[in-house]
Design a protein around this motif. Structure first.
Motif, PDB file in Angstrom:
ATOM      1  N   VAL A  72       0.113  -0.937   0.132  1.00 27.63           N
ATOM      2  CA  VAL A  72       0.265  -0.022  -0.264  1.00 27.63           C
ATOM      3  C   VAL A  72       0.802   1.117   0.020  1.00 27.63           C
ATOM      4  O   VAL A  72       0.635   1.766  -0.473  1.00 27.63           O
ATOM      5  CB  VAL A  72      -1.061   0.357   0.755  1.00 27.63           C
ATOM      6  CG1 VAL A  72      -1.836   1.240   1.530  1.00 27.63           C
ATOM      7  CG2 VAL A  72      -1.563  -1.240   1.086  1.00 27.63           C
ATOM      8  N   ALA A  73       1.706   1.330   0.649  1.00 30.49           N
ATOM      9  CA  ALA A  73       2.851   2.350   1.130  1.00 30.49           C
ATOM     10  C   ALA A  73       2.957   2.414  -0.717  1.00 30.49           C
ATOM     11  O   ALA A  73       3.887   3.985  -0.800  1.00 30.49           O
ATOM     12  CB  ALA A  73       3.760   1.928   1.836  1.00 30.49           C
ATOM     13  N   ILE A  83      -2.910   3.583  -4.630  1.00 31.62           N
ATOM     14  CA  ILE A  83      -3.129   3.736  -3.183  1.00 31.62           C
ATOM     15  C   ILE A  83      -2.301   4.721  -2.042  1.00 31.62           C
ATOM     16  O   ILE A  83      -3.075   4.318  -0.951  1.00 31.62           O
ATOM     17  CB  ILE A  83      -3.452   2.251  -2.934  1.00 31.62           C
ATOM     18  CG1 ILE A  83      -2.624   1.564  -2.699  1.00 31.62           C
ATOM     19  CG2 ILE A  83      -4.948   2.013  -3.951  1.00 31.62           C
ATOM     20  CD1 ILE A  83      -2.608   0.148  -2.162  1.00 31.62           C
ATOM     21  N   ARG A  84      -1.800   5.100  -2.663  1.00 34.25           N
ATOM     22  CA  ARG A  84      -0.347   6.144  -1.057  1.00 34.25           C
ATOM     23  C   ARG A  84      -0.863   6.339  -0.461  1.00 34.25           C
ATOM     24  O   ARG A  84      -0.672   6.181   1.068  1.00 34.25           O
ATOM     25  CB  ARG A  84       0.518   5.673  -2.348  1.00 34.25           C
ATOM     26  CG  ARG A  84       1.441   6.516  -0.654  1.00 34.25           C
ATOM     27  CD  ARG A  84       3.111   7.270  -2.265  1.00 34.25           C
ATOM     28  NE  ARG A  84       3.757   6.067  -2.590  1.00 34.25           N
ATOM     29  CZ  ARG A  84       4.393   6.276  -3.858  1.00 34.25           C
ATOM     30  NH1 ARG A  84       4.146   8.074  -3.833  1.00 34.25           N
ATOM     31  NH2 ARG A  84       5.128   5.485  -4.220  1.00 34.25           N
ATOM     32  N   ASP A  85      -2.581   7.292  -0.475  1.00 34.34           N
ATOM     33  CA  ASP A  85      -2.438   8.157   0.265  1.00 34.34           C
ATOM     34  C   ASP A  85      -3.480   7.554   0.894  1.00 34.34           C
ATOM     35  O   ASP A  85      -3.538   8.328   2.465  1.00 34.34           O
ATOM     36  CB  ASP A  85      -3.751   9.365  -1.154  1.00 34.34           C
ATOM     37  CG  ASP A  85      -2.512  10.093  -1.380  1.00 34.34           C
ATOM     38  OD1 ASP A  85      -1.552  10.015  -1.437  1.00 34.34           O
ATOM     39  OD2 ASP A  85      -2.881  10.896  -2.330  1.00 34.34           O
ATOM     40  N   TYR A  86      -3.677   6.574   1.115  1.00 35.69           N
ATOM     41  CA  TYR A  86      -4.525   5.993   2.272  1.00 35.69           C
ATOM     42  C   TYR A  86      -3.875   5.204   3.130  1.00 35.69           C
ATOM     43  O   TYR A  86      -3.866   4.787   4.620  1.00 35.69           O
ATOM     44  CB  TYR A  86      -5.048   4.311   1.357  1.00 35.69           C
ATOM     45  CG  TYR A  86      -6.575   4.936   0.824  1.00 35.69           C
ATOM     46  CD1 TYR A  86      -7.777   5.577   1.030  1.00 35.69           C
ATOM     47  CD2 TYR A  86      -6.035   4.461  -0.506  1.00 35.69           C
ATOM     48  CE1 TYR A  86      -8.840   5.841   0.314  1.00 35.69           C
ATOM     49  CE2 TYR A  86      -7.009   5.257  -1.772  1.00 35.69           C
ATOM     50  CZ  TYR A  86      -8.310   6.001  -1.409  1.00 35.69           C
ATOM     51  OH  TYR A  86      -9.245   6.542  -2.259  1.00 35.69           O
ATOM     52  N   GLY A 122       1.376   3.220   8.922  1.00 38.52           N
ATOM     53  CA  GLY A 122       0.786   4.313   9.114  1.00 38.52           C
ATOM     54  C   GLY A 122       0.822   5.378  10.006  1.00 38.52           C
ATOM     55  O   GLY A 122       1.258   6.476  10.917  1.00 38.52           O
ATOM     56  N   ALA A 123       0.004   5.617  10.401  1.00 39.04           N
ATOM     57  CA  ALA A 123      -0.721   5.941  11.884  1.00 39.04           C
ATOM     58  C   ALA A 123       0.567   5.875  12.411  1.00 39.04           C
ATOM     59  O   ALA A 123       1.007   6.482  13.319  1.00 39.04           O
ATOM     60  CB  ALA A 123      -1.980   5.239  12.501  1.00 39.04           C
ATOM     61  N   ASN A 124       0.845   4.467  13.010  1.00 41.19           N
ATOM     62  CA  ASN A 124       2.204   4.666  13.670  1.00 41.19           C
ATOM     63  C   ASN A 124       3.751   5.250  13.788  1.00 41.19           C
ATOM     64  O   ASN A 124       3.977   5.926  14.416  1.00 41.19           O
ATOM     65  CB  ASN A 124       3.084   3.026  14.533  1.00 41.19           C
ATOM     66  CG  ASN A 124       4.188   2.994  14.983  1.00 41.19           C
ATOM     67  OD1 ASN A 124       3.894   3.477  16.091  1.00 41.19           O
ATOM     68  ND2 ASN A 124       4.673   2.671  14.544  1.00 41.19           N
ATOM     69  N   GLN A 165       7.680   9.601   5.130  1.00 39.78           N
ATOM     70  CA  GLN A 165       8.906   8.671   4.581  1.00 39.78           C
ATOM     71  C   GLN A 165       7.985   9.488   3.014  1.00 39.78           C
ATOM     72  O   GLN A 165       6.790   9.946   3.032  1.00 39.78           O
ATOM     73  CB  GLN A 165       7.154   7.589   4.919  1.00 39.78           C
ATOM     74  CG  GLN A 165       7.394   7.046   5.946  1.00 39.78           C
ATOM     75  CD  GLN A 165       6.904   5.395   6.448  1.00 39.78           C
ATOM     76  OE1 GLN A 165       6.831   4.870   4.777  1.00 39.78           O
ATOM     77  NE2 GLN A 165       6.409   4.968   7.036  1.00 39.78           N
ATOM     78  N   PRO A 166       9.488   9.072   2.182  1.00 43.02           N
ATOM     79  CA  PRO A 166       9.243  10.060   0.827  1.00 43.02           C
ATOM     80  C   PRO A 166       8.693   9.644   0.087  1.00 43.02           C
ATOM     81  O   PRO A 166       7.868   8.467  -0.524  1.00 43.02           O
ATOM     82  CB  PRO A 166      10.959   9.229  -0.289  1.00 43.02           C
ATOM     83  CG  PRO A 166      11.439   8.968   1.589  1.00 43.02           C
ATOM     84  CD  PRO A 166      10.641   8.648   2.430  1.00 43.02           C
TER      85      PRO A 166
END
Length: 253
Positions: free
Chosen positions: A191-192, A197-200, A207-209, A217-218
């Motif tokens: 996902v990252a 879908i990177r925005d999710y 992502g929250a962590n 993260q670039p």
């Protein structure tokens, strides 16, 4: 409840699993920090220099990667009861199953805080030694660094609680651990990395962590630290609640 928490701590320290997980977290932290420091300023490295507050937040934020072992520790706390068939006498000793699971949640939240504090203390010492050798001045009071340090400990504690929740939901130890690792290292990484879908990614636990620890993260947009912390806590509460409710309702045989 105090009796239950004491009992869970006795179970935790009866085996050496906690020690191996802690040593594994320290080894993982040393690897993360070693690579980050070694490749600082290298050509093609998209990460900010360690001489900047942002780079130093990223350096210490990488310690949160050791949370995967805290997650596994939490999973084993529950699934081990089913695997070794000790869950029946545990529930017979305390017929209110929900209290048993809540006792585990409290115990492993505290264990997660201790785990995170020890790993972070090692990381600070390791980072100061090796950055000094390269002539880089670290500051624990630089912009956002204290918050990143606190976020690392909090994130690891929540991951431990998540592990307890996942273990209560899945019960099968191998399936729970493999599923958690596939999710963390395959699904979240996918996902990252995928632009469409990177925005999710910012709404996923990883992502929250990352947001909680102030890590950048670039190419990836993250929430603010307080938003990331609340979202990660929400994940922990949801999994803990779901695991507790399911443990209360289903057959343990």
């Amino acid at each position: 409840m105090i009796r239950l928490v004491r009992g869970e701590f006795r179970k935790l320290f009866t085996t050496k699993l906690w020690l191996w997980m802690l040593l594994g977290g320290i080894a993982m932290t040393a690897m993360f920090l070693g690579f980050t420091i070694a490749f600082d300023g290298a050509e093609g490295n998209p990460q900010p220099p360690l001489s900047t507050p942002e780079g130093q937040r990223n350096l210490f934020g990488s310690v949160s990667g050791a949370g995967v072992l805290a997650l596994i520790l939490g999973i084993i706390a529950v699934t081990g009861e089913f695997r070794h068939q000790t869950v029946t006498p545990t529930f017979l000793a305390t017929p209110h199953r929900g209290r048993v699971v809540i006792g585990k949640l409290i115990t492993y939240a505290l264990a997660g805080i201790g785990y995170g504090a020890v790993v972070l203390a090692f990381a600070i010492g390791f980072a100061f030694v090796f950055t000094s050798a390269r002539g880089i001045d670290l500051s624990l009071s630089a912009d956002g660094v204290p918050e990143a340090l606190a976020g690392v400990v909090a994130g690891i504690a929540v991951y431990t609680v998540l592990g307890v929740g996942v273990g209560a939901l899945v019960r099968n130890q191998i399936a729970a651990i493999v599923g958690a690792l596939v999710y963390l290292f395959v699904i979240e990484a996918f996902v990252a990395a995928l632009p469409t879908i990177r925005d999710y990614y910012q709404y996923f636990p990883g992502g929250a962590n990352a947001a909680l620890t102030g890590t950048s993260q670039p190419g990836v947009e993250l929430l603010s630290p307080w938003q990331g912390g609340l979202l990660l806590l929400a994940y922990g509460v949801v999994f803990a609640t779901a695991g507790t409710r399911l443990a209360v309702r289903r057959d343990v045989s």
